[in-house]
Write a protein that holds these residues in place. Structure first.
Motif, short mmCIF file in Angstrom:
data_model
loop_
_atom_site.label_atom_id
_atom_site.label_comp_id
_atom_site.label_asym_id
_atom_site.label_seq_id
_atom_site.Cartn_x
_atom_site.Cartn_y
_atom_site.Cartn_z
N ARG A 39 0.84 -1.22 0.00
CA ARG A 39 0.00 0.00 0.00
C ARG A 39 0.86 1.26 0.00
NH1 ARG A 39 -3.43 -1.23 5.07
NH2 ARG A 39 -1.75 -2.71 5.39
N TRP A 40 2.01 1.20 0.64
CA TRP A 40 2.95 2.33 0.62
C TRP A 40 3.31 2.65 -0.81
CZ3 TRP A 40 7.91 2.84 -1.28
CH2 TRP A 40 8.64 3.95 -0.87
N ALA A 41 3.59 1.58 -1.59
CA ALA A 41 3.96 1.78 -3.01
C ALA A 41 2.77 2.30 -3.81
CB ALA A 41 4.46 0.47 -3.58
N ASN A 42 1.59 1.66 -3.60
CA ASN A 42 0.39 2.10 -4.36
C ASN A 42 0.11 3.58 -4.17
OD1 ASN A 42 -0.03 -0.45 -5.33
ND2 ASN A 42 -1.57 -1.03 -3.78
N GLN A 43 0.26 4.04 -2.90
CA GLN A 43 0.01 5.45 -2.56
C GLN A 43 0.90 6.38 -3.39
OE1 GLN A 43 0.76 6.64 1.46
NE2 GLN A 43 -1.40 6.56 2.03
N ARG A 44 2.05 5.87 -3.80
CA ARG A 44 3.01 6.68 -4.55
C ARG A 44 3.00 6.38 -6.04
NH1 ARG A 44 4.04 6.19 0.36
NH2 ARG A 44 5.30 7.64 1.61
N GLY A 45 1.98 5.58 -6.44
CA GLY A 45 1.90 5.25 -7.87
C GLY A 45 3.02 4.34 -8.32
N LEU A 46 3.61 3.59 -7.34
CA LEU A 46 4.72 2.68 -7.65
C LEU A 46 4.20 1.24 -7.65
CD1 LEU A 46 7.37 4.29 -5.24
CD2 LEU A 46 7.29 4.51 -7.74
N PRO A 47 4.91 0.32 -8.26
CA PRO A 47 4.55 -1.11 -8.17
C PRO A 47 4.73 -1.61 -6.74
CG PRO A 47 6.67 -0.84 -9.30
CD PRO A 47 6.09 0.55 -9.12
N ARG A 48 3.93 -2.60 -6.34
CA ARG A 48 3.99 -3.12 -4.96
C ARG A 48 5.40 -3.54 -4.55
NH1 ARG A 48 -0.24 -4.76 -2.06
NH2 ARG A 48 0.86 -6.64 -1.34
N VAL A 49 6.14 -4.08 -5.52
CA VAL A 49 7.48 -4.58 -5.17
C VAL A 49 8.41 -3.44 -4.74
CG1 VAL A 49 7.29 -6.65 -6.60
CG2 VAL A 49 8.22 -4.54 -7.60
N ALA A 50 8.10 -2.21 -5.17
CA ALA A 50 8.91 -1.06 -4.70
C ALA A 50 8.72 -0.87 -3.20
CB ALA A 50 8.51 0.20 -5.46
N GLY A 51 7.54 -1.20 -2.71
CA GLY A 51 7.29 -1.12 -1.27
C GLY A 51 8.08 -2.16 -0.50
N HIS A 52 8.18 -3.36 -1.06
CA HIS A 52 8.97 -4.42 -0.40
C HIS A 52 10.45 -4.02 -0.36
CE1 HIS A 52 5.34 -6.64 -0.36
NE2 HIS A 52 5.34 -6.96 -1.65
N ARG A 53 10.91 -3.41 -1.43
CA ARG A 53 12.32 -2.99 -1.47
C ARG A 53 12.56 -1.88 -0.43
NH1 ARG A 53 16.51 -3.93 -3.80
NH2 ARG A 53 15.47 -5.42 -5.21
N ALA A 54 11.64 -0.94 -0.37
CA ALA A 54 11.76 0.12 0.64
C ALA A 54 11.68 -0.47 2.04
CB ALA A 54 10.66 1.15 0.43
#
Ligand SMILES: Cc1cc(N2CCCCCC2)n2ncc(-c3ccc(F)cc3)c2n1
Length: 254
Positions: A39-54
């Protein structure tokens, strides 16, 4: 450690918590459910996997903070048995993170005398994932510092079912009697055998346990942060420790 005199009225809650952490009352075992990466990634218009990396960057930061403050065991819920239901490409990405993390962090973890452990079922993990984790466990086996316990392919109910089956089979083979079965014996047949129960559970974003350490969390202090895991910081961690220290633990008594 004596409290430092502080101008509390001028400080934010997290500033107060850092200065007032008592180093002689650090929770021995801290467990963390690291929720909200997608959801962190979605909020930023990024793919979900970007949230896992963050989220993985925050794992590095919080592991260091826990080690520095004197936590003895840090259990991180990295992948649940329910997570296999996610889209194939997301699961494939997630199953590469352990080896990515270890490729960059293992040497430093070893230098800091950290012992890596795996909590969960090896069955079903991709060979490359299992090999990376087993290698890290082996390389850090003799370390005596922080125990960094990754819950990977872990589910508490399946852990409890497996324990019941093992104990029942031993009773059937007359290796145990029903009268031998008590809380201590049950704990010895869970995957966390030998580890003390968590003193403090931290969870980001959601207020639920999600099939995590259900037996072990019976007397654990629960602390929830209304942030996604990638936005969790050392200050949040210190605030959780500070709040833990303000609570008088009664273990059910008055
Ligand atoms: C599956 C998964 C996901 C994962 N995320 C990053 C953190 C946020 C939560 C989900 C995504 N992280 N972060 C570290 C590991 C890991 C696991 C075992 C190990 F020995 C070393 C590192 C990890 N594993």
């Amino acid at each position: 450690m004596l409290h430092k005199l502080t101008n509390r009225h001028k400080q934010t809650k997290t500033e107060q918590s850092k200065e007032e952490i008592e180093l002689n009352n650090i929770p021995r075992h801290v467990a963390i459910i690291m929720d909200g990466n997608g959801r962190w990634a979605n909020q930023r218009g990024l793919p979900r996997v970007a949230g896992h990396r963050a989220g993985m960057k925050v794992v590095k930061e919080i592991t260091k903070a826990a080690d520095e403050i004197g936590v003895k065991i840090l259990t991180l819920y990295a992948f649940s048995t329910e997570n296999w239901k996610r889209p194939r490409e997301e699961v494939d990405y997630l199953m590469k993170l352990p080896q990515e993390y270890l490729a960059t962090e293992l040497d430093e973890l070893n230098q800091r005398n950290v012992q890596v452990r795996l909590l969960g079922s090896e069955e079903g993990l991709p060979p490359h994932t299992l090999q990376a984790v087993k290698e890290a466990v082996e390389k850090t086996r003799h370390n005596t510092g922080l125990i960094l316990n990754f819950a990977l392919n872990y589910g508490s109910r399946s852990e409890i079912v497996q324990m019941v089956k093992t104990v029942a089979a031993k009773v059937q083979r007359h290796e145990l009697s029903v009268d031998d079965i008590d809380e201590q014996l049950v704990s010895q047949f869970l995957q966390t055998r030998g580890l003390p129960d968590p003193d403090l559970l931290i969870r980001t974003k959601e207020i639920r346990l999600s099939n995590f350490m259900l037996w072990q969390l019976a007397y654990t202090e629960l602390w929830f942060a209304d942030v996604y895991w990638p936005d969790f910081t050392k200050k949040h961690f210190e605030e959780a420790i500070h709040d833990f220290q303000q609570r008088a633990r009664r273990y059910g008594s008055i």
